[in-house]
Design an enzyme around this catalytic site. Structure first.
Site, PDB file in Angstrom:
ATOM      1  CG  HIS A  11      -0.929  -6.914  -1.235  1.00 31.26           C
ATOM      2  ND1 HIS A  11      -1.564  -6.575  -0.060  1.00 31.26           N
ATOM      3  CD2 HIS A  11      -0.478  -5.754  -1.769  1.00 31.26           C
ATOM      4  CE1 HIS A  11      -1.497  -5.265   0.104  1.00 31.26           C
ATOM      5  NE2 HIS A  11      -0.856  -4.741  -0.922  1.00 31.26           N
TER       6      HIS A  11
ATOM      7  CE  LYS B 234       2.369   4.708   2.893  1.00 31.34           C
ATOM      8  NZ  LYS B 234       2.267   3.748   1.795  1.00 31.34           N
TER       9      LYS B 234
ATOM     10  NE  ARG C 122      -4.093  -0.537  -6.355  1.00 31.71           N
ATOM     11  CZ  ARG C 122      -4.014  -0.025  -5.136  1.00 31.71           C
ATOM     12  NH1 ARG C 122      -4.750  -0.520  -4.183  1.00 31.71           N
ATOM     13  NH2 ARG C 122      -3.228   0.989  -4.880  1.00 31.71           N
TER      14      ARG C 122
ATOM     15  CB  SER D 163      -4.045  -2.335   2.700  1.00 34.58           C
ATOM     16  OG  SER D 163      -3.243  -3.352   2.164  1.00 34.58           O
TER      17      SER D 163
END
Ligand code: PNS
Length: 157
Positions: free
Chosen positions: A17, A41, A90, A128
């Protein structure tokens, strides 16, 4: 003055990040790091913890401000006075979801612009969730996160 949001759940913020945030901060006058509540989440870190960790990690960037938000990203962007979002990409696996979100946000708020920055090769694999998994298995994630996050992960597990 160009302002852009860099949104995410940041549960927790990683060096990947920070790579994107640093590069975004060089492109615009102000970056607002928009930390989403993302209640669905069920984040490991509370919203307050995620904001605090992001603030500490982003301290070296003088034009980055960290703010929490709930609800639609397009609404928060309007509140902040911008219609520009910058996101990291990504790999191909990110593309479909991000493409859908970008199209949806444009539909919800005409002219909303999503700009993608390709992840640097060394962070292509980093997320993460990988960091949380390593920490839950008592494996230090120190290579992948700033020092404040390493400490916070140790405290959690
Ligand atoms: O780091 P993440 O979890 O991939 O970030 C996703 C995020 C928070 C950017 C995205 O879920 C988001 O924009 N959430 C806010 C709610 C919203 O606007 N959703 C899109 C319409 S359903």
């Amino acid at each position: 003055m160009k302002k852009a949001l860099v949104p995410g759940t940041f549960d927790p913020i990683t060096n990947g990040h920070l790579d994107i945030i640093g590069r975004a901060s060089a492109l615009v006058d102000e970056v607002i790091l928009a930390v989403a509540a993302s209640k669905k989440k069920q984040p490991l870190f509370t919203l307050e913890e995620r904001v605090e960790l992001a603030q500490e990690a982003c301290a070296p960037f003088s034009n980055v401000n960290v703010l929490p938000f709930e609800g639609l990203l397009v609404d928060f962007a309007k509140e902040c006075g911008t219609s520009i979002v910058i996101k990291g990409l990504r790999a191909i696996t990110d593309f479909e979801y991000e493409f859908q979100m970008a199209a949806l946000n444009d539909h919800l708020s005409k002219g909303f612009e999503t700009i993608f920055i390709m992840s640097s090769p060394e962070y292509m694999f980093l997320s993460s969730s990988i960091v949380r998994e390593l920490a839950s298995l008592k494996t230090p994630a120190d290579d992948f996160v700033p020092a404040c996050v390493s400490q916070a992960l140790r405290n959690k597990y």
